[in-house]
Design a protein around this motif. Structure first.
Motif, mmCIF file in Angstrom:
data_model
loop_
_atom_site.group_PDB
_atom_site.id
_atom_site.type_symbol
_atom_site.label_atom_id
_atom_site.label_comp_id
_atom_site.label_asym_id
_atom_site.label_seq_id
_atom_site.Cartn_x
_atom_site.Cartn_y
_atom_site.Cartn_z
ATOM 1 N N LEU A 105 4.554 -2.647 4.387
ATOM 2 C CA LEU A 105 4.784 -1.193 4.340
ATOM 3 C C LEU A 105 6.229 -0.744 3.932
ATOM 4 C CD1 LEU A 105 2.454 -0.314 7.528
ATOM 5 C CD2 LEU A 105 1.966 -1.041 4.911
ATOM 6 N N PRO A 106 6.197 -0.146 2.907
ATOM 7 C CA PRO A 106 7.725 0.013 2.323
ATOM 8 C C PRO A 106 8.422 0.971 3.303
ATOM 9 C CG PRO A 106 6.152 0.842 0.715
ATOM 10 C CD PRO A 106 5.206 -0.069 1.818
ATOM 11 N N ASP A 107 7.803 1.902 3.994
ATOM 12 C CA ASP A 107 8.690 2.800 4.605
ATOM 13 C C ASP A 107 9.197 2.265 5.918
ATOM 14 O OD1 ASP A 107 5.958 2.774 5.921
ATOM 15 O OD2 ASP A 107 5.502 4.701 6.018
ATOM 16 N N ALA A 118 -0.502 4.490 -1.093
ATOM 17 C CA ALA A 118 -1.242 5.715 -1.229
ATOM 18 C C ALA A 118 -1.444 6.626 -0.157
ATOM 19 C CB ALA A 118 -2.648 4.842 -1.655
ATOM 20 N N GLU A 173 7.679 6.780 -1.025
ATOM 21 C CA GLU A 173 8.277 5.587 -1.412
ATOM 22 C C GLU A 173 9.389 5.394 -2.294
ATOM 23 O OE1 GLU A 173 4.989 6.596 -1.591
ATOM 24 O OE2 GLU A 173 4.127 5.566 0.115
ATOM 25 N N PRO A 195 0.818 -1.167 -0.058
ATOM 26 C CA PRO A 195 0.095 -0.075 0.113
ATOM 27 C C PRO A 195 0.904 1.122 -0.102
ATOM 28 C CG PRO A 195 -0.398 -1.485 1.897
ATOM 29 C CD PRO A 195 0.753 -1.858 1.204
ATOM 30 N N GLY A 238 -7.429 4.817 4.759
ATOM 31 C CA GLY A 238 -6.936 3.941 5.683
ATOM 32 C C GLY A 238 -6.170 2.816 5.054
ATOM 33 N N PRO A 277 -7.428 8.373 0.499
ATOM 34 C CA PRO A 277 -6.619 7.592 1.580
ATOM 35 C C PRO A 277 -7.500 7.583 2.883
ATOM 36 C CG PRO A 277 -5.787 10.158 1.304
ATOM 37 C CD PRO A 277 -6.880 9.968 0.354
ATOM 38 N N LEU A 314 -0.332 10.082 2.009
ATOM 39 C CA LEU A 314 -0.064 11.182 1.757
ATOM 40 C C LEU A 314 1.669 11.640 1.939
ATOM 41 C CD1 LEU A 314 -3.283 13.026 2.398
ATOM 42 C CD2 LEU A 314 -2.515 12.241 0.237
ATOM 43 N N GLY A 315 1.894 11.013 2.894
ATOM 44 C CA GLY A 315 3.533 11.349 3.464
ATOM 45 C C GLY A 315 3.626 12.715 3.929
ATOM 46 N N THR A 316 2.621 12.991 4.678
ATOM 47 C CA THR A 316 2.870 14.361 5.145
ATOM 48 C C THR A 316 3.785 14.702 5.999
ATOM 49 O OG1 THR A 316 1.257 13.900 7.205
ATOM 50 C CG2 THR A 316 -0.028 14.684 5.188
HETATM 51 P P1 UTP Z 1 1.514 6.193 6.987
HETATM 52 O O1 UTP Z 1 0.572 6.004 8.496
HETATM 53 O O2 UTP Z 1 2.975 6.126 7.243
HETATM 54 O O3 UTP Z 1 0.959 7.456 6.346
HETATM 55 O O4 UTP Z 1 1.001 5.029 6.218
HETATM 56 P P2 UTP Z 1 1.525 8.263 5.365
HETATM 57 O O5 UTP Z 1 0.572 8.890 4.546
HETATM 58 O O6 UTP Z 1 2.349 7.164 4.383
HETATM 59 O O7 UTP Z 1 2.581 9.140 5.885
HETATM 60 P P3 UTP Z 1 2.254 10.356 6.965
HETATM 61 O O8 UTP Z 1 2.075 9.829 8.225
HETATM 62 O O9 UTP Z 1 1.249 11.280 6.322
HETATM 63 O O10 UTP Z 1 3.899 11.194 7.007
HETATM 64 C C1 UTP Z 1 1.202 3.689 6.469
HETATM 65 C C2 UTP Z 1 1.408 2.904 5.008
HETATM 66 O O11 UTP Z 1 0.114 2.926 4.500
HETATM 67 C C3 UTP Z 1 -0.459 3.255 3.236
HETATM 68 C C4 UTP Z 1 0.973 4.317 3.256
HETATM 69 O O12 UTP Z 1 1.127 4.721 1.910
HETATM 70 C C5 UTP Z 1 1.945 3.920 3.888
HETATM 71 O O13 UTP Z 1 2.802 2.897 3.163
HETATM 72 N N1 UTP Z 1 -1.385 4.211 3.404
HETATM 73 C C6 UTP Z 1 -1.927 4.651 4.368
HETATM 74 C C7 UTP Z 1 -2.275 3.957 2.099
HETATM 75 O O14 UTP Z 1 -1.835 3.429 1.143
HETATM 76 N N2 UTP Z 1 -3.506 4.167 2.031
HETATM 77 C C8 UTP Z 1 -4.100 4.942 3.222
HETATM 78 O O15 UTP Z 1 -5.256 5.468 3.122
HETATM 79 C C9 UTP Z 1 -3.337 5.221 4.299
#
Ligand code: UTP
Length: 292
Positions: free
Chosen positions: A132-134, A13, A29, A11, A111, A109, A15-17
């Motif tokens: 989760l690639p992060d 998607a 990613e 996943p 969840g 997004p 926002l990576g805020t």
């Molecule tokens: P995170 O909680 O790290 O959120 O999501 P984020 O948006 O990547 O980063 P911040 O917190 O805003 O900086 C954990 C994983 O779930 C994916 C994210 O891409 C990440 O790999 N995810 C999260 C989705 O694909 N969709 C979503 O609706 C929420």
């Protein structure tokens, strides 16, 4: 003969805020740890675990991830004509047989649980992995390879866990542990981001899952949990008691690259592990952190 784990859902998607403004135009990613995008580490770990099909759940603005896994004609042509073999080889991990890397979109997004649900038709009725690639995990063999092997014994859901400082339980999904057998921990329950005084343990879910396809039926109800999001943890928790469920105690090193300091730490640690960089980079670090 048990069922094998052949597919992984990534996943991507979100926002990576936490990495704005970088993530305004570049997907989190694809941020590089040393010289490889974050997502490449997860894909390598999946391939090592014997995964055959990689399914990305992307969103708007994430098109560069698709390009990364495509052929780069002009670039490859230029490198070939200049006999830049090493540079060509560095891209090997981004090349996969046509059809083995697929993409679907999560339109909003909503969840992590919702993102996984978006992959239901691509996964079908078989056990699958989620990464989760992060979360960059380092171990030999890799964390997912260890979990896939454990799945052959349990044939149930498995979530990777590791100990986090007690005061950090409100940042993670936390396991309510039962009895242990080696790295496997029977699971009595799971809670999403509990306050430290309510947390059943300090064992946090760490971004690697092996799940049974029945999870999709549970995600179907689209129930919202913590933060108004459709939580994967909530759907998984409903399978405890009806299907085998274990935590897998990961004992390697974890870098939380969704967090700035974790991301910087991963860059330092992985650069110091590289034969071609470690001497020069150590000199640089010495300059910034002089030893007494
Ligand atoms: P995170 O909680 O790290 O959120 O999501 P984020 O948006 O990547 O980063 P911040 O917190 O805003 O900086 C954990 C994983 O779930 C994916 C994210 O891409 C990440 O790999 N995810 C999260 C989705 O694909 N969709 C979503 O609706 C929420």
């Amino acid at each position: 003969m048990g069922r094998k784990v052949k597919k992984v859902v990534l996943p991507v998607a979100g926002l990576g805020t936490r990495f704005l403004p970088a993530t305004k135009a570049v997907p989190k990613e694809l941020l590089p740890v040393v010289d490889r995008p974050l997502v490449q580490y997860a894909v390598d770990e999946a391939i090592e675990a014997g995964i055959e099909q990689i399914i990305f759940v992307t969103g708007r603005g994430k098109g560069a991830i698709e390009d990364y896994f495509d052929k780069a004609y002009e670039l490859e042509d230029q490198l070939a004509s200049k006999q830049k073999t090493k540079e060509m080889e560095s891209m090997a991990g981004s090349r996969h047989l046509a059809g083995n890397v697929t993409f679907t979109r999560q339109q909003e997004p909503a969840g992590l649980g919702h993102a996984v649900w978006c992959a239901r038709h691509l996964v079908g009725n078989e056990p699958f992995a989620v990464m989760l690639p992060d979360e960059l995990l380092h171990d030999t063999p890799g964390c997912l390879a260890q979990m896939v092997e454990a799945f052959e014994q349990t044939e149930g859901n498995i979530v990777a866990v590791l100990e986090v400082p007690h005061e950090h339980t409100n940042r993670y999904g936390i396991l309510d542990p039962g009895s242990r057998s080696g790295a496997l921990i029977e699971t009595k329950g799971m809670v999403e981001k509990p306050d430290p005084n309510e947390a059943p343990s300090d064992l946090a879910l760490v971004g690697r899952y092996v799940l049974l396809p029945e999870i999709f039926e549970l995600l179907e109800s689209q129930e919202r949990g913590a933060g108004g999001e459709i939580q994967l943890t909530d759907a998984m928790a409903k399978m405890i008691g009806t299907h085998p469920f274990h935590g897998y105690h990961f004992s390697g090193i974890r870098y939380d690259c969704g967090d700035k300091v974790g991301f910087l730490e991963a860059n330092v640690a992985l650069a110091l592990r590289r034969e071609d960089l470690k001497d020069r980079f150590t000199e640089v670090l010495d300059h910034y952190l002089p030893r007494e």
